[in-house]
Design a protein around this motif. Structure first.
Motif, PDB file in Angstrom:
ATOM      1  N   SER A   7      11.735 -35.710  26.286  1.00  0.00           N
ATOM      2  CA  SER A   7      12.006 -34.534  25.465  1.00  0.00           C
ATOM      3  C   SER A   7      11.437 -34.756  24.065  1.00  0.00           C
ATOM      4  O   SER A   7      11.582 -35.834  23.492  1.00  0.00           O
ATOM      5  N   ILE A   8      10.797 -33.730  23.520  1.00  0.00           N
ATOM      6  CA  ILE A   8      10.266 -33.870  22.158  1.00  0.00           C
ATOM      7  C   ILE A   8      11.208 -33.243  21.139  1.00  0.00           C
ATOM      8  O   ILE A   8      10.940 -33.272  19.941  1.00  0.00           O
ATOM      9  N   ASP A   9      12.327 -32.682  21.607  1.00  0.00           N
ATOM     10  CA  ASP A   9      13.274 -32.018  20.706  1.00  0.00           C
ATOM     11  C   ASP A   9      13.761 -32.976  19.620  1.00  0.00           C
ATOM     12  O   ASP A   9      14.201 -34.097  19.909  1.00  0.00           O
ATOM     13  N   ASP A  10      13.669 -32.533  18.364  1.00  0.00           N
ATOM     14  CA  ASP A  10      14.192 -33.270  17.211  1.00  0.00           C
ATOM     15  C   ASP A  10      13.557 -34.645  17.020  1.00  0.00           C
ATOM     16  O   ASP A  10      14.141 -35.531  16.418  1.00  0.00           O
ATOM     17  N   ARG A  11      12.361 -34.838  17.568  1.00  0.00           N
ATOM     18  CA  ARG A  11      11.694 -36.115  17.366  1.00  0.00           C
ATOM     19  C   ARG A  11      10.405 -35.877  16.585  1.00  0.00           C
ATOM     20  O   ARG A  11       9.912 -34.762  16.501  1.00  0.00           O
ATOM     21  N   ILE A  12       9.918 -36.941  16.012  1.00  0.00           N
ATOM     22  CA  ILE A  12       8.633 -36.835  15.313  1.00  0.00           C
ATOM     23  C   ILE A  12       7.537 -37.150  16.320  1.00  0.00           C
ATOM     24  O   ILE A  12       7.532 -38.214  16.927  1.00  0.00           O
ATOM     25  N   VAL A  13       6.644 -36.183  16.518  1.00  0.00           N
ATOM     26  CA  VAL A  13       5.571 -36.355  17.496  1.00  0.00           C
ATOM     27  C   VAL A  13       4.267 -36.596  16.739  1.00  0.00           C
ATOM     28  O   VAL A  13       3.905 -35.827  15.852  1.00  0.00           O
ATOM     29  N   VAL A  14       3.599 -37.672  17.063  1.00  0.00           N
ATOM     30  CA  VAL A  14       2.287 -37.926  16.475  1.00  0.00           C
ATOM     31  C   VAL A  14       1.222 -37.523  17.496  1.00  0.00           C
ATOM     32  O   VAL A  14       1.119 -38.107  18.574  1.00  0.00           O
ATOM     33  N   ARG A  62      11.197 -28.337  20.458  1.00  0.00           N
ATOM     34  CA  ARG A  62      11.062 -28.147  19.010  1.00  0.00           C
ATOM     35  C   ARG A  62      11.118 -29.507  18.332  1.00  0.00           C
ATOM     36  O   ARG A  62      12.192 -30.035  18.060  1.00  0.00           O
ATOM     37  N   PRO A  63       9.962 -30.082  18.076  1.00  0.00           N
ATOM     38  CA  PRO A  63       9.964 -31.394  17.419  1.00  0.00           C
ATOM     39  C   PRO A  63      10.451 -31.290  15.986  1.00  0.00           C
ATOM     40  O   PRO A  63      10.356 -30.228  15.364  1.00  0.00           O
ATOM     41  N   ARG A  64      10.980 -32.413  15.469  1.00  0.00           N
ATOM     42  CA  ARG A  64      11.393 -32.426  14.068  1.00  0.00           C
ATOM     43  C   ARG A  64      10.165 -32.286  13.174  1.00  0.00           C
ATOM     44  O   ARG A  64      10.189 -31.600  12.155  1.00  0.00           O
ATOM     45  N   ALA A  65       9.101 -32.949  13.569  1.00  0.00           N
ATOM     46  CA  ALA A  65       7.844 -32.826  12.818  1.00  0.00           C
ATOM     47  C   ALA A  65       6.689 -33.186  13.745  1.00  0.00           C
ATOM     48  O   ALA A  65       6.865 -33.926  14.710  1.00  0.00           O
ATOM     49  N   ILE A  66       5.525 -32.623  13.462  1.00  0.00           N
ATOM     50  CA  ILE A  66       4.308 -33.016  14.179  1.00  0.00           C
ATOM     51  C   ILE A  66       3.374 -33.649  13.166  1.00  0.00           C
ATOM     52  O   ILE A  66       3.107 -33.072  12.102  1.00  0.00           O
ATOM     53  N   ARG A  67       2.921 -34.859  13.460  1.00  0.00           N
ATOM     54  CA  ARG A  67       1.939 -35.523  12.599  1.00  0.00           C
ATOM     55  C   ARG A  67       0.622 -35.622  13.368  1.00  0.00           C
ATOM     56  O   ARG A  67       0.597 -35.465  14.583  1.00  0.00           O
ATOM     57  N   LEU A  68      -0.431 -35.932  12.650  1.00  0.00           N
ATOM     58  CA  LEU A  68      -1.744 -35.998  13.294  1.00  0.00           C
ATOM     59  C   LEU A  68      -2.453 -37.298  12.927  1.00  0.00           C
ATOM     60  O   LEU A  68      -2.582 -37.630  11.750  1.00  0.00           O
ATOM     61  N   ALA A  69      -2.869 -38.016  13.965  1.00  0.00           N
ATOM     62  CA  ALA A  69      -3.656 -39.237  13.756  1.00  0.00           C
ATOM     63  C   ALA A  69      -4.999 -39.080  14.466  1.00  0.00           C
ATOM     64  O   ALA A  69      -5.036 -38.686  15.628  1.00  0.00           O
ATOM     65  N   VAL A  70      -6.082 -39.373  13.746  1.00  0.00           N
ATOM     66  CA  VAL A  70      -7.408 -39.280  14.366  1.00  0.00           C
ATOM     67  C   VAL A  70      -8.232 -40.521  14.052  1.00  0.00           C
ATOM     68  O   VAL A  70      -8.018 -41.175  13.032  1.00  0.00           O
TER      69      VAL A  70
END
Lengths: 146, 314
Positions: free
Chosen positions: A58-65, A89-97
């Protein structure tokens, strides 16, 4: 950690393994295919292959990179964010490239960048990985001077 | 491989690679259907017209859910209460459907071959959702997907299809999907409900006819029971429903003749106690509910592939 197919998921697997080895933390790992969310599906004239997405947590309330190889126009990341929120609904979405080559067409910015590479719009950035049968290389192929 | 077909009318001329491409796409669609929000924007702005000139609930709803899961607009036209009932010809109905701007026409019709007639007269992609006794290709593909999922691989597998073969578009489309994937099919059913040429050994490629159901099931890798239309009895093709159930029904004892865990399929709706015992329909081998879910996914895969073929792009 969610890698965007194809190649972002391979980089995500590498990062996951490195974090596990160095920090002894097993971060939940998934992969995402964004084909059904592309904004050019009705324009490209063929149906690109849809591969299976695998998000076994589950991605709910987690920070997804989100992890991808090259950040360019930002359209893939827009599609990936739309796809991701269909899972929860993730807590936040971050982006790594791995590489940010500039020329954004959407207001999107990476949080973690392996290397910023200034390019011309017509240049080609080619990423090869051992997993795809090459050596680990990032090549900047400059467009032929007009 | 880039998808080339504009229509899905029957799979009798499809290559193994084409069938496999659809089944592989179906796998990705099954995953989409497992998400908390099962709607992707792939067919936004496209219109799918469901034209059902023959009664159907399951197939129509399955197509509707598939189209909606891809964000297409869906319009329903059924025979009762439409211009079809008022005597409009199929040719004029097609003109209207095309003028309405449908990108895909999904159609069911009592006349075998009707979808071919429509496909020649419209710019839209046509998907056959069942035409007369001829074909029901999405059912064949979803059965192939379901069996492949259960057995891993269909190469060298033997599947039994039992029931009213003559009048069954499902049987024909199952054969057309399973045989190219390497399976063989044993057909079984009352001689009055099997085409006479097939009874005499001239069965389609990859299939055989075995009039004794017990022998057909011995060592089989799976079975598909067909729905018995009760009106066949009135046509003099069956002595009684009870006798049919006894001789051709899938009982618990019978299915044990197959290999352990060999799955049981049925296209629905079932006559429990006639072609299939309730305990088999709801037993451990039954994949009948899985077929329903897979049906939506297979139809999503086809809608996605067809809407992407070049002729469809505005």
């Amino acid at each position: 950690m969610v890698g965007i197919r194809a190649r972002g998921d391979l980089i995500a697997t590498r990062l996951h393994e490195a974090i596990r080895r160095n920090e002894n933390v097993d971060v939940p790992l998934g992969s995402l295919d964004i084909t059904l969310y592309r904004d050019d599906l009705t324009r490209i004239g063929h149906a690109p292959v849809v591969r299976e997405s695998v998000i076994p947590f589950s991605i709910d309330d987690r920070i997804v990179v989100l992890i991808d190889d090259v950040l360019f126009t930002g359209r893939t990341i827009r599609a990936a964010m739309d796809a991701l929120v269909d899972y929860g609904r993730p807590r936040a979405i971050r982006l790594a490239v791995l590489v940010d080559r500039g020329h954004r067409e959407l207001p999107i910015k990476a949080d973690f960048v392996g290397k910023n590479v200034p390019t011309n719009l017509a240049d080609d950035v080619r990423v090869q990985l051992i997993e795809t049968g090459g050596a680990d290389t990032v090549e900047l192929v400059q467009a032929a001077a007009a | 491989m880039t998808w080339q077909r504009r229509h899905v009318l029957a799979t009798d001329d499809w290559s193994r690679a084409e069938i496999e491409q659809v089944l592989d796409q179906t796998g990705a669609m099954v995953e989409v259907l497992g998400r908390p929000i099962r709607r992707t924007p792939a067919l936004r702005g496209r219109t799918v017209i469901l034209f059902f000139a023959e009664a159907s609930t399951r197939t129509r709803v399955s197509f509707e859910l598939a189209a909606k899961a891809l964000s297409a607009d869906v319009t329903n036209i059924t025979a009762s209460g439409s211009s079809v009932e008022k005597g409009e010809t199929l040719r004029d109905t097609v003109r209207t459907l095309t003028a309405l701007g449908g990108d895909v026409i999904v159609m069911r019709h009592a006349a075998s071959g009707a979808p071919y007639f429509v496909a020649e007269r419209t710019d839209a992609a046509v998907i056959n959702a069942g035409d007369g006794w001829h074909a029901h290709p999405t059912q064949g593909l979803l059965d192939a997907y379901t069996l492949r999922g259960a057995l891993g691989d269909l190469d060298g597998r033997r599947i039994v299809i039992v029931g009213d073969i003559t009048h069954s578009r499902v049987a024909r489309s199952d054969i057309d999907a399973l045989v190219p994937l390497g399976a063989t099919v044993t057909l079984s059913g009352p001689p009055t409900l099997v085409p006479s040429a097939w009874r005499c050994g001239m069965t389609p490629r990859g299939t055989t006819y075995e009039p004794d159901l017990d022998r057909a099931l011995d060592g089989a890798d799976g079975v598909i029971a067909l729905r018995l239309q009760k009106e066949r009895q009135h046509a003099g093709l069956l002595p009684s429903i009870r006798e049919y159930a006894k001789t051709w029904g899938l009982s618990e004892e019978r299915v044990k003749r197959m290999r352990p865990e060999a799955p049981v399929l049925h296209p629905g709706p079932m006559n429990e106690g006639v072609e299939i015992a309730a305990s088999v329909a709801h037993g451990a081998r039954s994949l009948i509910e899985t077929q329903v879910t897979n049906g939506v996914a297979v139809r999503m895969a086809l809608l996605y592939l067809l809407a992407g073929t070049p002729e469809q792009v505005a």
